[in-house]
Design a protein around this motif. Structure first.
Motif, PDB file in Angstrom:
ATOM      1  N   PHE A 112       0.823  -1.214   0.000  1.00  0.00           N
ATOM      2  CA  PHE A 112       0.000   0.000   0.000  1.00  0.00           C
ATOM      3  C   PHE A 112       0.858   1.267   0.000  1.00  0.00           C
ATOM      4  O   PHE A 112       0.328   2.374  -0.127  1.00  0.00           O
ATOM      5  CB  PHE A 112      -0.953  -0.017   1.193  1.00  0.00           C
ATOM      6  CG  PHE A 112      -2.014  -1.081   1.083  1.00  0.00           C
ATOM      7  CD1 PHE A 112      -3.149  -0.875   0.323  1.00  0.00           C
ATOM      8  CD2 PHE A 112      -1.841  -2.311   1.722  1.00  0.00           C
ATOM      9  CE1 PHE A 112      -4.113  -1.859   0.189  1.00  0.00           C
ATOM     10  CE2 PHE A 112      -2.803  -3.305   1.610  1.00  0.00           C
ATOM     11  CZ  PHE A 112      -3.944  -3.084   0.834  1.00  0.00           C
ATOM     12  N   LEU A 143     -11.277  -1.957  -3.859  1.00  0.00           N
ATOM     13  CA  LEU A 143     -10.317  -2.982  -3.495  1.00  0.00           C
ATOM     14  C   LEU A 143     -11.068  -4.311  -3.594  1.00  0.00           C
ATOM     15  O   LEU A 143     -12.057  -4.526  -2.896  1.00  0.00           O
ATOM     16  CB  LEU A 143      -9.786  -2.749  -2.081  1.00  0.00           C
ATOM     17  CG  LEU A 143      -8.594  -3.610  -1.643  1.00  0.00           C
ATOM     18  CD1 LEU A 143      -7.817  -2.913  -0.523  1.00  0.00           C
ATOM     19  CD2 LEU A 143      -9.029  -4.991  -1.165  1.00  0.00           C
ATOM     20  N   ILE A 163      -5.968  -3.964  -6.072  1.00  0.00           N
ATOM     21  CA  ILE A 163      -5.960  -2.691  -5.362  1.00  0.00           C
ATOM     22  C   ILE A 163      -5.878  -1.543  -6.355  1.00  0.00           C
ATOM     23  O   ILE A 163      -4.947  -1.481  -7.174  1.00  0.00           O
ATOM     24  CB  ILE A 163      -4.757  -2.614  -4.400  1.00  0.00           C
ATOM     25  CG1 ILE A 163      -4.701  -3.863  -3.503  1.00  0.00           C
ATOM     26  CG2 ILE A 163      -4.822  -1.351  -3.558  1.00  0.00           C
ATOM     27  CD1 ILE A 163      -3.358  -4.038  -2.805  1.00  0.00           C
ATOM     28  N   GLU A 166      -6.702   4.564  -5.365  1.00  0.00           N
ATOM     29  CA  GLU A 166      -7.251   5.285  -4.209  1.00  0.00           C
ATOM     30  C   GLU A 166      -6.805   4.669  -2.888  1.00  0.00           C
ATOM     31  O   GLU A 166      -6.787   5.351  -1.846  1.00  0.00           O
ATOM     32  CB  GLU A 166      -8.783   5.289  -4.292  1.00  0.00           C
ATOM     33  CG  GLU A 166      -9.397   3.898  -4.213  1.00  0.00           C
ATOM     34  CD  GLU A 166     -10.876   3.879  -4.554  1.00  0.00           C
ATOM     35  OE1 GLU A 166     -11.669   4.270  -3.679  1.00  0.00           O
ATOM     36  OE2 GLU A 166     -11.229   3.468  -5.675  1.00  0.00           O
ATOM     37  N   TYR A 167      -6.445   3.382  -2.906  1.00  0.00           N
ATOM     38  CA  TYR A 167      -5.988   2.710  -1.692  1.00  0.00           C
ATOM     39  C   TYR A 167      -4.465   2.748  -1.547  1.00  0.00           C
ATOM     40  O   TYR A 167      -3.948   2.414  -0.478  1.00  0.00           O
ATOM     41  CB  TYR A 167      -6.467   1.258  -1.681  1.00  0.00           C
ATOM     42  CG  TYR A 167      -7.964   1.138  -1.522  1.00  0.00           C
ATOM     43  CD1 TYR A 167      -8.549   1.062  -0.259  1.00  0.00           C
ATOM     44  CD2 TYR A 167      -8.794   1.122  -2.635  1.00  0.00           C
ATOM     45  CE1 TYR A 167      -9.922   0.965  -0.113  1.00  0.00           C
ATOM     46  CE2 TYR A 167     -10.172   1.023  -2.506  1.00  0.00           C
ATOM     47  CZ  TYR A 167     -10.731   0.949  -1.243  1.00  0.00           C
ATOM     48  OH  TYR A 167     -12.097   0.865  -1.106  1.00  0.00           O
ATOM     49  N   SER A 169      -2.337   4.961  -0.859  1.00  0.00           N
ATOM     50  CA  SER A 169      -2.282   6.342  -0.379  1.00  0.00           C
ATOM     51  C   SER A 169      -1.783   6.419   1.052  1.00  0.00           C
ATOM     52  O   SER A 169      -1.864   5.446   1.814  1.00  0.00           O
ATOM     53  CB  SER A 169      -3.677   6.973  -0.464  1.00  0.00           C
ATOM     54  OG  SER A 169      -4.540   6.364   0.484  1.00  0.00           O
ATOM     55  N   PHE A 172      -4.714   5.695   3.534  1.00  0.00           N
ATOM     56  CA  PHE A 172      -5.056   4.299   3.802  1.00  0.00           C
ATOM     57  C   PHE A 172      -3.962   3.632   4.631  1.00  0.00           C
ATOM     58  O   PHE A 172      -4.254   2.819   5.517  1.00  0.00           O
ATOM     59  CB  PHE A 172      -5.288   3.541   2.498  1.00  0.00           C
ATOM     60  CG  PHE A 172      -5.955   2.207   2.694  1.00  0.00           C
ATOM     61  CD1 PHE A 172      -7.302   2.127   3.009  1.00  0.00           C
ATOM     62  CD2 PHE A 172      -5.222   1.040   2.588  1.00  0.00           C
ATOM     63  CE1 PHE A 172      -7.915   0.898   3.212  1.00  0.00           C
ATOM     64  CE2 PHE A 172      -5.820  -0.193   2.789  1.00  0.00           C
ATOM     65  CZ  PHE A 172      -7.174  -0.262   3.103  1.00  0.00           C
ATOM     66  N   LEU A 195      -6.608  -5.855   7.480  1.00  0.00           N
ATOM     67  CA  LEU A 195      -7.377  -5.362   6.336  1.00  0.00           C
ATOM     68  C   LEU A 195      -8.874  -5.512   6.565  1.00  0.00           C
ATOM     69  O   LEU A 195      -9.662  -4.619   6.221  1.00  0.00           O
ATOM     70  CB  LEU A 195      -6.958  -6.099   5.064  1.00  0.00           C
ATOM     71  CG  LEU A 195      -5.573  -5.736   4.521  1.00  0.00           C
ATOM     72  CD1 LEU A 195      -5.224  -6.612   3.329  1.00  0.00           C
ATOM     73  CD2 LEU A 195      -5.507  -4.263   4.132  1.00  0.00           C
ATOM     74  N   LEU A 199     -11.374  -2.360   6.500  1.00  0.00           N
ATOM     75  CA  LEU A 199     -12.402  -2.290   5.459  1.00  0.00           C
ATOM     76  C   LEU A 199     -13.807  -2.531   5.996  1.00  0.00           C
ATOM     77  O   LEU A 199     -14.782  -2.003   5.448  1.00  0.00           O
ATOM     78  CB  LEU A 199     -12.090  -3.308   4.360  1.00  0.00           C
ATOM     79  CG  LEU A 199     -10.815  -3.043   3.560  1.00  0.00           C
ATOM     80  CD1 LEU A 199     -10.465  -4.252   2.706  1.00  0.00           C
ATOM     81  CD2 LEU A 199     -10.958  -1.801   2.695  1.00  0.00           C
ATOM     82  N   PHE A 203     -15.498  -4.077   0.420  1.00  0.00           N
ATOM     83  CA  PHE A 203     -14.604  -4.464  -0.664  1.00  0.00           C
ATOM     84  C   PHE A 203     -15.416  -5.069  -1.803  1.00  0.00           C
ATOM     85  O   PHE A 203     -16.549  -5.510  -1.611  1.00  0.00           O
ATOM     86  CB  PHE A 203     -13.530  -5.446  -0.175  1.00  0.00           C
ATOM     87  CG  PHE A 203     -14.053  -6.782   0.293  1.00  0.00           C
ATOM     88  CD1 PHE A 203     -14.086  -7.876  -0.567  1.00  0.00           C
ATOM     89  CD2 PHE A 203     -14.492  -6.956   1.605  1.00  0.00           C
ATOM     90  CE1 PHE A 203     -14.562  -9.104  -0.135  1.00  0.00           C
ATOM     91  CE2 PHE A 203     -14.960  -8.183   2.043  1.00  0.00           C
ATOM     92  CZ  PHE A 203     -14.996  -9.263   1.170  1.00  0.00           C
TER      93      PHE A 203
END
Length: 384
Positions: A112, A143, A163, A166-167, A169, A172, A195, A199, A203
């Motif tokens: 990530f 995701l 992934i 946007e994730y 980042s 996150f 995770l 989340l 997802f």
């Protein structure tokens, strides 16, 4: 607007993607010496099951030997090495702080921290790819993962993750760190537990065939034909002797446990080959065997990419029988493209002896004659 801070890779990904506007996609795995045999099988299976796919493959590692890295690079032309920040995860609350396998289970979360890609597909090293992954490569939102086999639809199995940017980042990563350091997750589920806590069921759900866990096959059940990725969860891995009750599943894994010569030949027998893989596997195959047909395929791939001198060098390194028209035609094309016209003419005239290659060979001969201003000869070849 989130500010993305790039993490400098040990080996940079291909820069051409930024210039062409092509969507940047990568596969990724965490690899150590214990799981290296599984990863090598994974790489072979990916190439043989998806011969037209060649994206960067990010290898997260903490301390791979140079010889292991060489073995990995031999199996993929676009390996991107990234050393994980192992100490970062020492601050996480864990079920067993002293178990080195538990500690390493968190290292895949470094994925990530990537900032170079639009989509990253993570694969555990105890997986084998058996089918087309095109659907995963086309995902553009969220995701995505397969729900856990034993726990219903609310929790994901982290063996495969798709992934989106946007994730990838800082925001996150901060959520992951907060959960990890607080210990507010299922400690015995390690990275997967974190995770799922972050989340909380949010997802994209993928079909089970993209992460088909071996526990579904207890009692030596056969692997379903539509399985795209088979996942050897549990303690007993195929390269460590396997586990009773899963012989048919382990047979599928062993299909890809092969030496370089067998692997290269298997890849070259496929259709719809990706240029980078064709060259990466085909070149050592030709050098080892002198296989004229393989040399023609690889040379044609070089020509399609504008790599004319490489095509000349490769086809020039093998002995082409006089009556093998197609390799002569390809070599003639390559020689013509590097302005070695007399040599090209010889090769193309040899190719005209075969009816199925004659038209293309005569066309190239006509083109060369026209370039040299010999219109009469150009007309003769063009109408031949």
């Amino acid at each position: 607007m989130t500010t993305f801070t790039p993490v400098a890779p040990e080996t940079a990904p291909a820069s051409g993607t930024a210039l062409t506007g092509k969507r940047r996609i990568a596969f990724a795995s965490f690899v150590d010496e214990n799981y290296l045999p599984g990863f090598l099988v994974l790489l072979r299976s990916l190439a043989l099951s998806n011969p037209g796919v060649c994206e960067d493959f990010v290898v997260l590692h903490d301390d791979l030997k140079p010889s292991s890295i060489a073995r990995i690079r031999a199996l993929h032309p676009r390996i991107v090495l990234r050393r994980v920040d192992a100490e970062h995860y020492d601050s996480y609350v864990k079920g067993d702080q002293d178990n080195y396998l538990v500690r390493k289970a968190y290292f895949i979360l470094d994925i990530f921290r990537l900032r170079d890609y639009d989509t990253v597909i993570t694969l555990d090293t105890d997986m084998v790819v058996l089918g087309d992954l095109g659907e995963l490569l086309q995902l553009r939102e969220g995701l995505a993962a397969v729900p856990q086999f034993f726990y219903g639809q609310h929790k994901l199995n982290s063996g495969l993750l798709v992934i989106q940017r946007e994730y990838l980042s800082d925001a996150f990563c901060a959520k992951i760190d907060q959960v990890g350091r607080s210990g507010s997750y299922e400690l015995d589920k390690h990275d997967q537990g974190i995770l799922n806590a972050v989340l909380d069921g949010d997802f994209v759900r993928l079909d089970a065939r993209y992460n088909f866990v071996k526990r579904r096959l207890s009692g030596d059940l056969p692997v379903p034909d539509d399985t795209a990725i088979l996942h050897f969860t549990g303690r007993h891995k195929p390269w460590q002797g396997g586990e009773a009750g899963y012989a048919l599943a382990e047979d599928r894994w062993r299909e890809f446990e092969m030496g370089d010569a067998e692997f290269h030949a298997a890849y070259l027998s496929k259709g719809n080959l990706h240029h980078d893989l064709l060259v990466h596997y085909g070149t050592p195959h030709v050098r080892r065997t002198g296989d004229v047909e393989a040399a023609r395929k690889v040379a044609a791939g070089h020509i399609a990419a504008g790599e004319y001198q490489a095509a000349v060098d490769l086809l020039g390194s093998v002995r082409i029988p006089v009556d093998e028209a197609w390799p002569h035609e390809v070599l003639g094309h390559a020689l013509m493209s590097v302005s070695r016209h007399e040599e090209a003419k010889t090769q193309l005239l040899l190719a005209t002896a075969a009816p199925n290659r004659a038209a293309t060979a005569y066309a190239r001969l006509a083109q060369m004659a026209w370039v040299h201003g010999d219109n009469a000869e150009a007309l003769k070849y063009a109408t031949a």
